[in-house]
Write a protein that holds these residues in place. Structure first.
Motif, PDB file in Angstrom:
ATOM      1  N   ALA A  71      -5.637  -3.327 -26.659  1.00 58.74           N
ATOM      2  CA  ALA A  71      -4.451  -2.617 -26.177  1.00 58.74           C
ATOM      3  C   ALA A  71      -4.017  -1.544 -27.174  1.00 58.74           C
ATOM      4  CB  ALA A  71      -3.311  -3.606 -25.934  1.00 58.74           C
ATOM      5  N   LEU A  72      -4.126  -1.850 -28.465  1.00 55.73           N
ATOM      6  CA  LEU A  72      -3.822  -0.844 -29.481  1.00 55.73           C
ATOM      7  C   LEU A  72      -4.810   0.317 -29.413  1.00 55.73           C
ATOM      8  CD1 LEU A  72      -2.978  -3.161 -32.510  1.00 55.73           C
ATOM      9  CD2 LEU A  72      -1.377  -1.663 -31.299  1.00 55.73           C
ATOM     10  N   LEU A  73      -6.062   0.006 -29.153  1.00 56.54           N
ATOM     11  CA  LEU A  73      -7.054   1.074 -29.050  1.00 56.54           C
ATOM     12  C   LEU A  73      -6.810   1.925 -27.807  1.00 56.54           C
ATOM     13  CD1 LEU A  73      -9.457   1.762 -30.958  1.00 56.54           C
ATOM     14  CD2 LEU A  73     -10.925   1.037 -29.096  1.00 56.54           C
ATOM     15  N   ASP A  74      -6.385   1.292 -26.713  1.00 55.31           N
ATOM     16  CA  ASP A  74      -5.996   2.061 -25.524  1.00 55.31           C
ATOM     17  C   ASP A  74      -4.886   3.053 -25.874  1.00 55.31           C
ATOM     18  OD1 ASP A  74      -7.771   0.698 -23.886  1.00 55.31           O
ATOM     19  OD2 ASP A  74      -6.278  -0.731 -23.165  1.00 55.31           O
ATOM     20  N   THR A  75      -3.921   2.578 -26.634  1.00 54.10           N
ATOM     21  CA  THR A  75      -2.815   3.433 -27.067  1.00 54.10           C
ATOM     22  C   THR A  75      -3.331   4.581 -27.931  1.00 54.10           C
ATOM     23  OG1 THR A  75      -1.241   1.583 -26.998  1.00 54.10           O
ATOM     24  CG2 THR A  75      -0.673   3.456 -28.404  1.00 54.10           C
ATOM     25  N   ALA A  76      -4.189   4.254 -28.880  1.00 49.82           N
ATOM     26  CA  ALA A  76      -4.723   5.260 -29.796  1.00 49.82           C
ATOM     27  C   ALA A  76      -5.529   6.320 -29.048  1.00 49.82           C
ATOM     28  CB  ALA A  76      -5.595   4.584 -30.848  1.00 49.82           C
ATOM     29  N   GLU A  77      -6.381   5.869 -28.134  1.00 49.25           N
ATOM     30  CA  GLU A  77      -7.230   6.814 -27.402  1.00 49.25           C
ATOM     31  C   GLU A  77      -6.390   7.775 -26.567  1.00 49.25           C
ATOM     32  OE1 GLU A  77     -10.829   6.791 -24.089  1.00 49.25           O
ATOM     33  OE2 GLU A  77     -10.385   4.975 -25.236  1.00 49.25           O
ATOM     34  N   ARG A  78      -5.358   7.249 -25.927  1.00 50.27           N
ATOM     35  CA  ARG A  78      -4.499   8.114 -25.111  1.00 50.27           C
ATOM     36  C   ARG A  78      -3.745   9.127 -25.966  1.00 50.27           C
ATOM     37  NH1 ARG A  78      -5.500   3.715 -22.191  1.00 50.27           N
ATOM     38  NH2 ARG A  78      -5.274   3.785 -19.909  1.00 50.27           N
ATOM     39  N   MET A  79      -3.368   8.723 -27.174  1.00 52.97           N
ATOM     40  CA  MET A  79      -2.693   9.676 -28.053  1.00 52.97           C
ATOM     41  C   MET A  79      -3.642  10.806 -28.441  1.00 52.97           C
ATOM     42  SD  MET A  79       0.241  10.211 -29.251  1.00 52.97           S
ATOM     43  CE  MET A  79       1.117  11.164 -30.492  1.00 52.97           C
ATOM     44  N   THR A  80      -4.879  10.477 -28.712  1.00 56.97           N
ATOM     45  CA  THR A  80      -5.860  11.505 -29.054  1.00 56.97           C
ATOM     46  C   THR A  80      -6.112  12.423 -27.862  1.00 56.97           C
ATOM     47  OG1 THR A  80      -6.913  10.105 -30.715  1.00 56.97           O
ATOM     48  CG2 THR A  80      -8.225  11.911 -29.825  1.00 56.97           C
ATOM     49  N   ARG A  81      -6.151  11.854 -26.662  1.00 52.68           N
ATOM     50  CA  ARG A  81      -6.314  12.689 -25.461  1.00 52.68           C
ATOM     51  C   ARG A  81      -5.163  13.681 -25.338  1.00 52.68           C
ATOM     52  NH1 ARG A  81      -7.460   8.123 -20.887  1.00 52.68           N
ATOM     53  NH2 ARG A  81      -9.429   7.290 -21.695  1.00 52.68           N
ATOM     54  N   TRP A  82      -3.941  13.191 -25.592  1.00 48.66           N
ATOM     55  CA  TRP A  82      -2.781  14.082 -25.486  1.00 48.66           C
ATOM     56  C   TRP A  82      -2.878  15.216 -26.504  1.00 48.66           C
ATOM     57  CZ3 TRP A  82       1.220  16.045 -28.326  1.00 48.66           C
ATOM     58  CH2 TRP A  82       2.237  16.668 -27.591  1.00 48.66           C
ATOM     59  N   ARG A  83      -3.234  14.879 -27.731  1.00 46.65           N
ATOM     60  CA  ARG A  83      -3.368  15.906 -28.767  1.00 46.65           C
ATOM     61  C   ARG A  83      -4.428  16.934 -28.384  1.00 46.65           C
ATOM     62  NH1 ARG A  83      -3.698  12.006 -34.113  1.00 46.65           N
ATOM     63  NH2 ARG A  83      -1.456  11.541 -34.352  1.00 46.65           N
ATOM     64  N   HIS A  84      -5.535  16.458 -27.820  1.00 42.55           N
ATOM     65  CA  HIS A  84      -6.613  17.384 -27.456  1.00 42.55           C
ATOM     66  C   HIS A  84      -6.194  18.276 -26.295  1.00 42.55           C
ATOM     67  CE1 HIS A  84     -10.580  18.690 -25.854  1.00 42.55           C
ATOM     68  NE2 HIS A  84     -10.834  18.805 -27.154  1.00 42.55           N
ATOM     69  N   ARG A  85      -5.493  17.706 -25.309  1.00 43.24           N
ATOM     70  CA  ARG A  85      -5.017  18.538 -24.198  1.00 43.24           C
ATOM     71  C   ARG A  85      -4.021  19.576 -24.707  1.00 43.24           C
ATOM     72  NH1 ARG A  85      -5.538  16.713 -18.848  1.00 43.24           N
ATOM     73  NH2 ARG A  85      -4.641  18.749 -18.339  1.00 43.24           N
ATOM     74  N   HIS A  86      -3.201  19.195 -25.679  1.00 44.24           N
ATOM     75  CA  HIS A  86      -2.278  20.150 -26.294  1.00 44.24           C
ATOM     76  C   HIS A  86      -3.056  21.284 -26.953  1.00 44.24           C
ATOM     77  CE1 HIS A  86       1.411  20.697 -29.208  1.00 44.24           C
ATOM     78  NE2 HIS A  86       1.173  21.766 -28.465  1.00 44.24           N
ATOM     79  N   LEU A  87      -4.073  20.912 -27.713  1.00 38.54           N
ATOM     80  CA  LEU A  87      -4.919  21.906 -28.375  1.00 38.54           C
ATOM     81  C   LEU A  87      -5.518  22.874 -27.362  1.00 38.54           C
ATOM     82  CD1 LEU A  87      -6.672  22.966 -30.794  1.00 38.54           C
ATOM     83  CD2 LEU A  87      -8.300  21.158 -30.210  1.00 38.54           C
TER      84      LEU A  87
END
Length: 286
Positions: free
Chosen positions: A229-245
């Motif tokens: 569940a923590l990794l799910d959270t981490a992966e989604r945060m990275t996705r958000w950062r990449h979409r922002h980029l």
């Protein structure tokens, strides 16, 4: 109270047959409950560019979702500190759902061209998403701590107090490691009690501690469920950062950011940093 309310709803429904209630004193209960009139009064473009409305609403939607994610992560963190893993997992699942919407919200800006953005960018002045205290709170909860990042909010006491509290408290991942320690998993002492105001670099013994959790993959291992569940959270945060980029790269290229940062380079560096890096590193050795 609940049964009385349910009866009242049935009674009102029976008065008008299949029609909903159409007459109210004052505004509708829906508008009052959700603060809808206030919410819809907050879109104030500074230019005549039609795309600016999408930009403003997307920003506001993200702020609401940041608030929701923060709420769930704080519940999860506090549940872990209380040794209530099921409650933490439920909060992380709800948070992941909000994160999915947050990631997809970048799609609202997907068609905005550099020319359209350029027509209202000067109207932003120094305003930048970098200054969002709700987003900064999320970064602090993830362990990306920095006292310097509180400085932009010195003039807003409530936001500053929330950030200072988040800076000084264990984050979500810290609480998970403390739980592992209490459950007998050999987490290094310096990760159980430390100065919470600073980020903690990856530690090989933490990687080994998580590897022990993954070694028991029988159904019902709630520590393994927590790790995923923590990794799910981490992966989604990275996705958000990449979409922002990618959104910034598409609309303004490598121009400096409105808030004074290097823009694309700043975002690219953040997108490359793993959230909860030890959970990613252990996968190489399993």
């Amino acid at each position: 109270m609940a049964s009385s309310t349910a009866y009242s709803h049935r009674e009102r429904a029976g008065q008008d047959g299949e029609l909903p209630t159409l007459s109210f004193d004052g505004g509708t209960p829906y508008a009052r409950y959700g603060g809808i009139d206030t919410l819809l009064s907050l879109q104030n473009p500074v230019s005549d560019e039609p795309a600016e409305t999408s930009f403003i609403i997307t920003t506001q939607v993200m702020e609401l979702l940041f608030t929701l994610v923060r709420h769930e992560w704080e519940l999860a963190r506090d549940a872990l500190e209380a040794d209530d893993v099921p409650a933490a997992l439920a909060a992380l699942r709800r948070g992941a759902g909000a994160q999915d919407v947050l990631v997809e919200s970048w799609g609202l800006l997907a068609t905005m061209t550099p020319t359209e953005f350029g027509r209202f960018r000067d109207g932003l002045g120094e305003a930048s998403g970098f200054q969002s205290h709700t987003y900064r709170h999320l970064e602090f909860l993830l362990g990306n701590k920095s006292a310097a990042m509180v400085r932009p909010h010195r003039a807003t006491p409530e936001a500053r107090a929330r950030l200072e509290r988040a800076l000084a408290e264990p984050g979500l991942y810290d609480a998970a490691l403390r739980l592992l320690h209490r459950r007998g998993v050999p987490v290094p002492a310096e990760r159980v009690e430390r100065d919470w105001t600073s980020p903690a670099p990856p530690h090989p013994d933490v990687v080994r501690a998580w590897a022990l959790v993954y070694a028991d993959d029988r159904p019902g291992n709630e520590l393994l469920a927590l790790a995923e569940a923590l990794l799910d959270t981490a992966e989604r945060m990275t996705r958000w950062r990449h979409r922002h980029l990618m959104a910034v790269k598409r609309t303004m290229g490598a121009k400096p950011g409105t808030g004074g940062s290097s823009g694309l380079r700043w975002l690219d560096r953040n997108a490359r940093e793993d959230v909860f890096p030890e959970l990613w590193q252990l996968r190489t050795g399993i």
